[in-house]
Write an enzyme that holds these catalytic residues in place. Structure first.
Site, mmCIF file in Angstrom:
data_model
loop_
_atom_site.group_PDB
_atom_site.id
_atom_site.type_symbol
_atom_site.label_atom_id
_atom_site.label_comp_id
_atom_site.label_asym_id
_atom_site.label_seq_id
_atom_site.Cartn_x
_atom_site.Cartn_y
_atom_site.Cartn_z
ATOM 1 N N ASP A 35 -20.655 -12.584 -48.432
ATOM 2 C CA ASP A 35 -19.923 -11.694 -49.333
ATOM 3 C C ASP A 35 -18.788 -10.960 -48.611
ATOM 4 O O ASP A 35 -18.850 -10.753 -47.404
ATOM 5 C CB ASP A 35 -20.929 -10.680 -49.910
ATOM 6 C CG ASP A 35 -20.428 -10.026 -51.177
ATOM 7 O OD1 ASP A 35 -19.393 -10.454 -51.710
ATOM 8 O OD2 ASP A 35 -21.069 -9.057 -51.626
ATOM 9 N N ARG A 48 -6.889 -13.150 -52.833
ATOM 10 C CA ARG A 48 -8.327 -13.366 -52.621
ATOM 11 C C ARG A 48 -8.625 -14.724 -52.001
ATOM 12 O O ARG A 48 -9.513 -14.861 -51.162
ATOM 13 C CB ARG A 48 -9.083 -13.233 -53.950
ATOM 14 C CG ARG A 48 -9.182 -11.801 -54.471
ATOM 15 C CD ARG A 48 -9.799 -11.762 -55.853
ATOM 16 N NE ARG A 48 -11.139 -12.344 -55.879
ATOM 17 C CZ ARG A 48 -12.243 -11.705 -55.490
ATOM 18 N NH1 ARG A 48 -12.173 -10.474 -55.048
ATOM 19 N NH2 ARG A 48 -13.417 -12.304 -55.558
ATOM 20 N N HIS A 52 -11.215 -16.491 -48.974
ATOM 21 C CA HIS A 52 -12.146 -17.623 -49.104
ATOM 22 C C HIS A 52 -11.870 -18.677 -48.038
ATOM 23 O O HIS A 52 -12.782 -19.248 -47.453
ATOM 24 C CB HIS A 52 -12.037 -18.250 -50.494
ATOM 25 C CG HIS A 52 -12.423 -17.312 -51.602
ATOM 26 N ND1 HIS A 52 -13.534 -16.497 -51.535
ATOM 27 C CD2 HIS A 52 -11.853 -17.056 -52.807
ATOM 28 C CE1 HIS A 52 -13.621 -15.784 -52.641
ATOM 29 N NE2 HIS A 52 -12.615 -16.096 -53.430
ATOM 30 N N SER A 80 -21.860 -19.143 -57.230
ATOM 31 C CA SER A 80 -22.953 -18.819 -58.151
ATOM 32 C C SER A 80 -22.576 -19.226 -59.572
ATOM 33 O O SER A 80 -21.391 -19.429 -59.882
ATOM 34 C CB SER A 80 -23.261 -17.322 -58.104
ATOM 35 O OG SER A 80 -22.328 -16.613 -58.890
ATOM 36 N N TRP A 84 -17.992 -18.589 -62.334
ATOM 37 C CA TRP A 84 -17.068 -19.225 -63.292
ATOM 38 C C TRP A 84 -16.234 -18.193 -64.037
ATOM 39 O O TRP A 84 -15.181 -18.521 -64.579
ATOM 40 C CB TRP A 84 -17.838 -20.074 -64.313
ATOM 41 C CG TRP A 84 -18.566 -21.232 -63.715
ATOM 42 C CD1 TRP A 84 -19.913 -21.353 -63.565
ATOM 43 C CD2 TRP A 84 -18.003 -22.444 -63.176
ATOM 44 N NE1 TRP A 84 -20.234 -22.553 -62.967
ATOM 45 C CE2 TRP A 84 -19.074 -23.245 -62.725
ATOM 46 C CE3 TRP A 84 -16.691 -22.926 -63.026
ATOM 47 C CZ2 TRP A 84 -18.889 -24.501 -62.141
ATOM 48 C CZ3 TRP A 84 -16.511 -24.181 -62.437
ATOM 49 C CH2 TRP A 84 -17.593 -24.952 -62.007
ATOM 50 N N ARG A 86 -14.555 -15.816 -62.825
ATOM 51 C CA ARG A 86 -13.380 -15.402 -62.045
ATOM 52 C C ARG A 86 -12.116 -16.072 -62.570
ATOM 53 O O ARG A 86 -12.192 -17.057 -63.303
ATOM 54 C CB ARG A 86 -13.600 -15.778 -60.579
ATOM 55 C CG ARG A 86 -14.731 -14.971 -59.974
ATOM 56 C CD ARG A 86 -14.841 -15.246 -58.514
ATOM 57 N NE ARG A 86 -15.884 -14.441 -57.907
ATOM 58 C CZ ARG A 86 -16.220 -14.529 -56.628
ATOM 59 N NH1 ARG A 86 -15.599 -15.379 -55.831
ATOM 60 N NH2 ARG A 86 -17.172 -13.772 -56.141
ATOM 61 N N LEU A 146 -30.236 -29.988 -38.092
ATOM 62 C CA LEU A 146 -30.113 -28.864 -39.041
ATOM 63 C C LEU A 146 -29.904 -29.370 -40.471
ATOM 64 O O LEU A 146 -29.095 -30.273 -40.704
ATOM 65 C CB LEU A 146 -28.912 -27.997 -38.640
ATOM 66 C CG LEU A 146 -28.520 -26.881 -39.622
ATOM 67 C CD1 LEU A 146 -29.523 -25.738 -39.565
ATOM 68 C CD2 LEU A 146 -27.112 -26.360 -39.329
ATOM 69 N N ARG A 203 -27.092 -10.741 -45.765
ATOM 70 C CA ARG A 203 -25.990 -10.510 -46.699
ATOM 71 C C ARG A 203 -24.932 -9.664 -46.018
ATOM 72 O O ARG A 203 -25.242 -8.610 -45.462
ATOM 73 C CB ARG A 203 -26.456 -9.838 -47.997
ATOM 74 C CG ARG A 203 -25.273 -9.674 -48.973
ATOM 75 C CD ARG A 203 -25.650 -9.258 -50.358
ATOM 76 N NE ARG A 203 -24.481 -9.326 -51.236
ATOM 77 C CZ ARG A 203 -24.517 -9.443 -52.552
ATOM 78 N NH1 ARG A 203 -25.683 -9.507 -53.178
ATOM 79 N NH2 ARG A 203 -23.407 -9.505 -53.253
ATOM 80 N N ARG A 209 -28.032 -6.396 -52.488
ATOM 81 C CA ARG A 209 -28.629 -6.962 -53.710
ATOM 82 C C ARG A 209 -28.891 -8.438 -53.498
ATOM 83 O O ARG A 209 -28.290 -9.059 -52.619
ATOM 84 C CB ARG A 209 -27.627 -6.862 -54.878
ATOM 85 C CG ARG A 209 -27.194 -5.506 -55.278
ATOM 86 C CD ARG A 209 -26.316 -5.593 -56.535
ATOM 87 N NE ARG A 209 -25.073 -6.307 -56.304
ATOM 88 C CZ ARG A 209 -23.973 -5.769 -55.793
ATOM 89 N NH1 ARG A 209 -23.987 -4.508 -55.419
ATOM 90 N NH2 ARG A 209 -22.883 -6.490 -55.646
ATOM 91 N N SER A 211 -28.415 -10.639 -56.151
ATOM 92 C CA SER A 211 -27.428 -11.342 -56.988
ATOM 93 C C SER A 211 -27.894 -12.728 -57.436
ATOM 94 O O SER A 211 -27.152 -13.711 -57.326
ATOM 95 C CB SER A 211 -26.090 -11.439 -56.253
ATOM 96 O OG SER A 211 -25.607 -10.165 -55.930
ATOM 97 N N GLU A 222 -37.618 -11.646 -44.578
ATOM 98 C CA GLU A 222 -37.032 -10.415 -44.053
ATOM 99 C C GLU A 222 -35.586 -10.353 -44.532
ATOM 100 O O GLU A 222 -34.911 -11.384 -44.588
ATOM 101 C CB GLU A 222 -37.033 -10.445 -42.507
ATOM 102 C CG GLU A 222 -38.406 -10.462 -41.880
ATOM 103 C CD GLU A 222 -39.135 -9.137 -42.022
ATOM 104 O OE1 GLU A 222 -38.468 -8.090 -42.131
ATOM 105 O OE2 GLU A 222 -40.374 -9.159 -42.026
HETATM 106 C C1 V07 Z 1 -16.827 -21.743 -50.008
HETATM 107 C C2 V07 Z 1 -16.179 -20.307 -48.042
HETATM 108 C C3 V07 Z 1 -17.268 -19.436 -47.497
HETATM 109 C C4 V07 Z 1 -17.223 -18.051 -48.042
HETATM 110 C C5 V07 Z 1 -17.775 -17.911 -49.425
HETATM 111 C C6 V07 Z 1 -17.004 -18.464 -50.598
HETATM 112 C C7 V07 Z 1 -15.912 -19.435 -50.302
HETATM 113 C C8 V07 Z 1 -17.941 -24.110 -47.668
HETATM 114 C C9 V07 Z 1 -18.225 -24.771 -48.853
HETATM 115 C C10 V07 Z 1 -18.882 -26.066 -49.012
HETATM 116 C C11 V07 Z 1 -19.677 -26.327 -50.107
HETATM 117 C C12 V07 Z 1 -20.327 -27.553 -50.245
HETATM 118 C C13 V07 Z 1 -20.162 -28.511 -49.270
HETATM 119 C C14 V07 Z 1 -19.377 -28.270 -48.174
HETATM 120 C C15 V07 Z 1 -18.729 -27.056 -48.040
HETATM 121 C C16 V07 Z 1 -17.794 -23.911 -49.852
HETATM 122 C C17 V07 Z 1 -17.373 -23.068 -51.939
HETATM 123 C C18 V07 Z 1 -16.879 -21.906 -51.378
HETATM 124 C C19 V07 Z 1 -17.426 -23.244 -53.411
HETATM 125 F F1 V07 Z 1 -20.797 -29.687 -49.377
HETATM 126 N N1 V07 Z 1 -17.396 -22.929 -47.907
HETATM 127 N N2 V07 Z 1 -17.290 -22.785 -49.253
HETATM 128 N N3 V07 Z 1 -17.840 -24.063 -51.192
HETATM 129 N N4 V07 Z 1 -16.323 -20.565 -49.459
#
Ligand code: V07
Length: 255
Positions: A35, A48, A52, A80, A84, A86, A146, A203, A209, A211, A222
């Protein structure tokens, strides 16, 4: 009882741990709510989506570090079911991040023996997102390092309602009796059915939270919170979370 990933649950690996982490008491499954990306960008007068993008770079760093330390499962809340709502440009950008991430990082994930998985409702994702993620899960499905588990279009209540519907259908068909419904059966109808439960939830950004994240699965985890925004989160914060986790476990162990 079905076999759960990781199969190596009790295997103790010998790996040097620089910062006093005990290999034998590592959390096996760490879940993270990443977050503060939007606020990080706002503080810099950036859009924004810049937050990201920066956050995606942090995902790469933390995945590397978790795999080096020997964490077995890392579940990351990427998108989440509520996201959608946003603005369209932000959602479009977010849905391109998995493509971007995998284009640049899948070879390293394969090199590191990482298995990519997702939880959430996959069907409604845009085709380009689905395609990239499906290709990554397919190409890494035999890896036994992993487990990198992305929660994509994930909502815990939806997941649980879904489980209830699946169980109800089986009862209706006469395949199950309502007497057979117990915690294990319920768990086996969740997206996470093949994974062990998270031991530690992190978090970032000062919010405390859940969420709608892994409500059932986090029952015994934990919780660890930090004020740091996700784009500023780094390996040292991750190690601090793991160290604090170990301290708490040691305290409980002493009583
Ligand atoms: C997203 C980057 C991290 C911060 C939080 C929101 C933005 C990696 C992925 C991802 C998802 C699936 C996958 C490979 C990579 C990703 C979204 C947003 C929607 F198979 N970062 N990231 N997907 N953020």
């Amino acid at each position: 009882m079905p076999l759960k990933f990781p199969f190596t649950k009790n295997k103790k690996e010998i790996m040097p741990q620089p910062l006093g982490l005990e290999q034998s008491h590592l959390p096996q499954h760490v879940a993270i709510i990443m977050d503060g990306n939007g606020r990080w960008a706002k503080n810099r007068n950036m859009p924004r989506i810049a937050g990201h993008k920066e956050g995606m770079g942090v995902v790469k760093k933390i995945v590397r570090h978790a795999s080096d330390i020997g964490v077995k499962v890392l579940t990351l809340y990427a998108f989440s079911t509520e996201n959608w709502k946003r603005p369209k440009n932000e959602v479009d950008f977010l849905m391109k991040l998995p493509v971007d991430f995998l284009n640049t990082y899948l070879p390293e994930l394969i090199e590191r023996n990482v298995q990519v998985r997702t939880i959430g409702d996959f069907n409604v994702l845009p085709p380009h997102t689905k395609k990239a993620v499906q290709e990554a899960t397919e190409k890494t499905k035999h890896n036994d390092g992993l487990i990198l588990n992305f929660a994509l279009n994930y909502g815990s209540r939806y997941e649980m309602i879904n489980a209830v519907k699946q169980i109800a259908a089986q009862v209706e068909e006469g395949e199950l009796s309502s007497e057979d419904i117990n915690e294990e059966l319920f768990t086996s109808n969740l997206y996470t059915c093949e994974l062990i439960e998270p031991d530690l939830l992190i978090r970032t950004s000062g919010e405390q939270r859940l969420s709608n994240f892994l409500l059932w699965q986090l029952a015994y985890a934990e919780f660890w919170f930090t004020e740091v925004y996700w784009p500023d989160f780094d390996e040292s914060h991750f190690e601090k979370a793991l160290l604090d986790y170990q301290k708490r476990k040691r305290r409980y162990g002493g009583v």
